[in-house]
Design a protein around this motif. Sequence first.
Motif, PDB file in Angstrom:
ATOM      1  N   ALA A 328     -22.604 -34.965 -22.918  1.00 15.59           N
ATOM      2  CA  ALA A 328     -23.904 -35.284 -23.513  1.00 15.59           C
ATOM      3  C   ALA A 328     -23.757 -36.306 -24.634  1.00 15.59           C
ATOM      4  CB  ALA A 328     -24.559 -34.007 -24.037  1.00 15.59           C
ATOM      5  N   GLN A 331     -23.242 -39.640 -22.905  1.00 15.21           N
ATOM      6  CA  GLN A 331     -24.478 -40.094 -22.265  1.00 15.21           C
ATOM      7  C   GLN A 331     -25.458 -40.611 -23.303  1.00 15.21           C
ATOM      8  OE1 GLN A 331     -26.093 -37.547 -19.199  1.00 15.21           O
ATOM      9  NE2 GLN A 331     -28.193 -38.104 -19.719  1.00 15.21           N
ATOM     10  N   VAL A 339     -30.303 -36.705 -25.523  1.00 17.15           N
ATOM     11  CA  VAL A 339     -30.034 -36.006 -24.269  1.00 17.15           C
ATOM     12  C   VAL A 339     -30.395 -34.529 -24.435  1.00 17.15           C
ATOM     13  CG1 VAL A 339     -28.241 -35.264 -22.664  1.00 17.15           C
ATOM     14  CG2 VAL A 339     -28.228 -37.604 -23.564  1.00 17.15           C
ATOM     15  N   LEU A 343     -27.059 -30.095 -19.002  1.00 15.54           N
ATOM     16  CA  LEU A 343     -26.970 -31.224 -18.089  1.00 15.54           C
ATOM     17  C   LEU A 343     -26.896 -30.706 -16.662  1.00 15.54           C
ATOM     18  CD1 LEU A 343     -24.408 -33.617 -19.841  1.00 15.54           C
ATOM     19  CD2 LEU A 343     -26.898 -33.748 -19.846  1.00 15.54           C
ATOM     20  N   SER A 347     -27.937 -35.745 -13.920  1.00 21.74           N
ATOM     21  CA  SER A 347     -27.464 -36.543 -15.046  1.00 21.74           C
ATOM     22  C   SER A 347     -26.668 -37.740 -14.539  1.00 21.74           C
ATOM     23  CB  SER A 347     -26.570 -35.690 -15.957  1.00 21.74           C
ATOM     24  OG  SER A 347     -25.778 -36.518 -16.801  1.00 21.74           O
ATOM     25  N   TYR A 350     -22.975 -36.962 -14.577  1.00 22.72           N
ATOM     26  CA  TYR A 350     -22.490 -35.735 -13.941  1.00 22.72           C
ATOM     27  C   TYR A 350     -21.212 -35.978 -13.144  1.00 22.72           C
ATOM     28  CZ  TYR A 350     -22.348 -31.649 -10.858  1.00 22.72           C
ATOM     29  OH  TYR A 350     -21.942 -30.527 -10.153  1.00 22.72           O
TER      30      TYR A 350
END
Length: 384
Positions: A328, A331, A339, A343, A347, A350
Amino acid sequence: MLNIAVIGTGAIAPAHINGYLNFPERCNIVALCDTFPEKAQKLKEQFQLSADVVDTHKALLEREDIDLVSVCTPPYTHAEIAIDFLEAGKHVLVEKPMASSLEECDAMNQAAYKNQRILSIVAQNRFTTPMMKLKKVLDTKLMGPIVHTQVDSYWWRGHSYYDLWWRGTWEKEGGGCTLNHAVHHIDLFQWMNGMPAEITAITSNTSHDNAEVEDLSIAIGKYENGSLAQITSSVVHHGEEQQLIFQGKNARVSAPWKLKASSSKENGFPENDKSLETEIQKIYEQLPTLKYERHAGQIDDVLTAIEENKGVLIDGEQGRKTLELITAIYQSASLGKTVTLPLEEDSPFYTREGILKNATYFYEKTASIENFASNEITTGGNYE
């Protein structure tokens, strides 16, 4: 007697070997594996082991005399090796970080569940007396609701650190200091305080222009109750002072251990709450010292789980939570957006492919050496 294989004989492998050697009546190291077999042979001689040396983990999959495997290889190989051994009916202890992506974590956990084998993820700092005591103090709730958490994962690594062949790239290392150094403190944080509801983060590379990945990140986690967490991950901090601080409505506790409790005067200004401080301090001091700490402590936990057919403190689901929080952070920092957790499979980070496509690349890796002359490392975590 449980028979052990160690896969990967780089810098962290001696911590595993030393850990197993604490329990000579319970386990025996029967195999060492490394793509550079001369490294494995050197460790065999250093520790005077009567172990076989092989250059591929696949050579060990069919061996019926192996019960438990320590995976000490670079992160991008963890999933394949762990799944192979789980499918072969072996228990597996995997070094941090668990894998290169949440998709790989899920595949590892599915393999462990399907084959009814233990999958444990190394988080050796949980197995330290200061952290165990802090966790138990927090569990008393005497601090009141936690309103702010400060996680300082401060490390220092020189420019040449990223010259090692697998470090400093998203493909091989999977990330920078947030993944491979702060993973210890992020694991402790989520174990003690739970997962936040959202993450907002920024990453930078200030001092290592031979690496694609970050050497500094700052993240803010927000909980549904409004509590905030501040997580700094770094390999640019001289002195490597590391700490976790939990500010509750009633009191503050931390590792290294520090305690402060305040109550309000009539005008709202603070005065010491000596009664609460005394109560919390008494609990802290009465908690026992661990017999085995760090890798030895976690290995004891895994051996006991196998021997007594019980769960481990840090299983694959716990390992996934830690990687989820780190993912996270990447991201948020890479896409410039807050975020929301958890997740899911949608995502963009991912999968490993999604990370390689979407992550921020700071510099081009400019050097690649097979091995350093010295295997000596520091592992931080002085919480006394």
